[in-house]
Design an enzyme around this catalytic site. Structure first.
Site, PDB file in Angstrom:
ATOM      1  N   ARG A 121       0.775  -1.387   0.538  1.00 23.79           N
ATOM      2  CA  ARG A 121       0.174  -0.048   0.010  1.00 23.79           C
ATOM      3  C   ARG A 121       0.627   1.339   0.119  1.00 23.79           C
ATOM      4  NH1 ARG A 121      -5.304   1.481   3.976  1.00 23.79           N
ATOM      5  NH2 ARG A 121      -6.230  -0.394   1.099  1.00 23.79           N
ATOM      6  N   HIS A 148      -7.021   0.945  -6.374  1.00 25.45           N
ATOM      7  CA  HIS A 148      -7.486   0.008  -5.852  1.00 25.45           C
ATOM      8  C   HIS A 148      -8.423  -1.501  -6.132  1.00 25.45           C
ATOM      9  CE1 HIS A 148      -7.816  -1.578  -1.310  1.00 25.45           C
ATOM     10  NE2 HIS A 148      -8.794  -0.199  -1.225  1.00 25.45           N
ATOM     11  N   GLN A 151     -10.302  -3.668  -3.705  1.00 25.15           N
ATOM     12  CA  GLN A 151     -11.510  -3.394  -3.576  1.00 25.15           C
ATOM     13  C   GLN A 151     -12.860  -3.844  -5.100  1.00 25.15           C
ATOM     14  OE1 GLN A 151     -12.246  -2.141  -0.305  1.00 25.15           O
ATOM     15  NE2 GLN A 151     -14.101  -2.234  -0.930  1.00 25.15           N
ATOM     16  N   ASP A 242     -17.251   6.511  -1.885  1.00 23.26           N
ATOM     17  CA  ASP A 242     -16.789   7.077  -1.021  1.00 23.26           C
ATOM     18  C   ASP A 242     -16.025   8.352  -0.587  1.00 23.26           C
ATOM     19  OD1 ASP A 242     -13.671   6.068  -0.195  1.00 23.26           O
ATOM     20  OD2 ASP A 242     -12.554   6.039  -1.797  1.00 23.26           O
ATOM     21  N   CYS A 282     -16.406   1.488   0.393  1.00 16.52           N
ATOM     22  CA  CYS A 282     -15.526   0.666   0.564  1.00 16.52           C
ATOM     23  C   CYS A 282     -14.752   0.887   2.388  1.00 16.52           C
ATOM     24  CB  CYS A 282     -14.532   0.834  -0.539  1.00 16.52           C
ATOM     25  SG  CYS A 282     -13.737   3.009  -0.658  1.00 16.52           S
ATOM     26  N   ARG A 310     -13.554  -8.643   1.085  1.00 16.48           N
ATOM     27  CA  ARG A 310     -12.138  -9.242   0.634  1.00 16.48           C
ATOM     28  C   ARG A 310     -11.478  -9.599   0.898  1.00 16.48           C
ATOM     29  NH1 ARG A 310     -10.610  -3.549   1.214  1.00 16.48           N
ATOM     30  NH2 ARG A 310      -8.112  -4.796  -0.407  1.00 16.48           N
TER      31      ARG A 310
HETATM   32  N1   CP Z   1     -11.179  -0.785   1.912  1.00 14.19           N
HETATM   33  C1   CP Z   1     -10.439  -0.691   2.525  1.00 14.19           C
HETATM   34  O1   CP Z   1      -9.383  -0.593   1.344  1.00 14.19           O
HETATM   35  O2   CP Z   1      -9.932  -0.580   3.912  1.00 14.19           O
HETATM   36  P1   CP Z   1      -8.715  -0.278   4.568  1.00 14.19           P
HETATM   37  O3   CP Z   1      -8.219   1.714   3.876  1.00 14.19           O
HETATM   38  O4   CP Z   1      -9.101  -0.024   6.115  1.00 14.19           O
HETATM   39  O5   CP Z   1      -7.384  -1.119   3.981  1.00 14.19           O
HETATM   40  N1  NVA Z   2     -10.115   6.620  -1.371  1.00 12.47           N
HETATM   41  C1  NVA Z   2      -9.756   6.229  -0.705  1.00 12.47           C
HETATM   42  C2  NVA Z   2     -10.227   4.945  -0.173  1.00 12.47           C
HETATM   43  C3  NVA Z   2      -9.487   4.354   1.311  1.00 12.47           C
HETATM   44  C4  NVA Z   2      -9.331   2.627   1.411  1.00 12.47           C
HETATM   45  C5  NVA Z   2      -8.284   5.953  -0.306  1.00 12.47           C
HETATM   46  O1  NVA Z   2      -7.740   6.231  -0.942  1.00 12.47           O
HETATM   47  O2  NVA Z   2      -7.616   6.638   1.294  1.00 12.47           O
END
Ligand code: CP
Ligand code: NVA
Length: 327
Positions: A121, A148, A151, A242, A282, A310
């Site tokens: 990440r 993502h 997701q 989101d 999400c 997930r």
């Molecule tokens: N939806 C999602 O990726 O959640 P987190 O940021 O908690 O991993």
């Molecule tokens: N769009 C959000 C998604 C978090 C799961 C971010 O990137 O923070």
């Protein structure tokens, strides 16, 4: 290959990624329609028979390398992979991003010595791209500022469970044309869904995601529309939103709250959608901002089913990437 159990249920063994056309998962573009079908079959098989693949990844090690916070991605990978018998190592690199102490390529070539897969990440998408170029083991994007894919996999699995056929399913994504939106657009177009993105001017999905989704749509029959009008929620079967302020955008928070306020998903917005519409997010949700409590906690919300999926979708992915079909 299939594994026949004593009962009449036949569990499909994951197809090999080589036959499905991907090794790394950097964006939802990695998944073609055959790959998605196979991933959903395996995820559903696992859900129908929890434990059917227990031990399939014994002896494998998955490393999680995260620059940003996470609840769902981290724990669904950690718990999911351990249910398959894999060993999981989490490395918090929030204080020293990839590239500061050593390059993304050097991270990847070292991790390839010990790990069988890397989930990462990152803030910058080019970090995960550089890692994949140097990695001899699969690299999975667990969220970057642009994509993502895990997701989107869980999102489509959840919609499939709810509606059956994804072809022609009327999905509305409302809010910021961000990483989650782009991944849903690409994956949704691959399966032939009907996608409406409703976003304020200037916050549209990326041109690259629109280009890929449009290409996929020509093959699948998907429809893609982008508008700034909330009335386009009319008759949509899925209402998805989101956060308005993604990780790394904190300095823009005040400006974004003002721009996105008319795009809140509340009871009025849901009343525009189809009578059997579901609400998806999400997570994490910012209650009172992009969604109200009454919608997130209400009967139309399937956000927790999404979060549960997930684990199942990602386990299917890990099985495709790492399981030995001859074991
Ligand atoms: N939806 C999602 O990726 O959640 P987190 O940021 O908690 O991993
Ligand atoms: N769009 C959000 C998604 C978090 C799961 C971010 O990137 O923070």
């Amino acid at each position: 290959m299939t594994i026949a159990l004593a009962s009449p249920i036949v569990i499909p063994f994951p197809a090999r990624p080589a036959t499905l056309g991907f090794k790394h998962v950097l964006s939802a573009a990695a998944f073609g329609s055959d790959a998605l079908r196979s991933l959903f079959d395996v995820a559903s098989a696992w859900k129908a028979r929890p434990g059917v693949y227990a031990g399939a990844l014994a002896g494998r090690t998955v490393v999680l390398l995260f620059e940003k916070p996470s609840l769902r991605t981290r724990l669904s990978f950690e718990i999911g992979a351990s249910k398959l018998g894999a060993h999981v190592v989490y490395m918090d690199i929030s204080k020293q991003r990839i590239g500061e102490r050593e390059s993304p390529e050097d991270y990847a070539s070292n991790l390839s010595l010990w790990a069988d897969a890397v989930v990462t990440r990152t803030y910058a998408h080019h970090t995960v791209e550089a890692m994949a170029r140097a990695s001899s083991v699969p690299v999975i994007n667990g969220l970057s500022e642009r994509h993502h894919p895990c997701q989107a996999l869980a999102d489509l699995l959840t919609m499939k469970e709810r509606f059956g056929d994804l072809r022609g399913l009327k999905i509305a994504y409302v809010g910021d044309g961000n990483n989650v939106c782009d991944s849903l657009l690409i994956a949704g177009a691959t399966v032939g869904a009907d996608l409406m993105v409703i976003c304020p001017p200037g916050y549209d999905p990326s041109p690259e995601a629109v280009r890929i989704a449009s290409q996929r749509a020509r093959a699948s029959g998907a429809e893609i529309m982008i508008t700034d009008e909330m009335e386009a929620l009319h008759n949509r079967q899925v209402v998805y939103t989101d956060t308005w302020v993604s990780m790394g955008q904190d300095e823009e928070a005040a400006a974004r709250q003002a721009v996105f306020a008319p795009y809140q998903i509340n009871a009025r917005a849901m009343s525009l959608a189809a009578p059997d519409a579901v609400f998806m997010h999400c997570l994490p949700a910012h209650r009172g901002h992009e969604v109200t409590d009454e919608v997130l906690d209400g009967p139309q919300s399937i956000a927790l089913q999404q979060a549960d999926n997930r684990l199942h979708a990602q386990n299917a992915l890990l099985l495709h990437l790492l399981a030995d079909p001859n074991a």
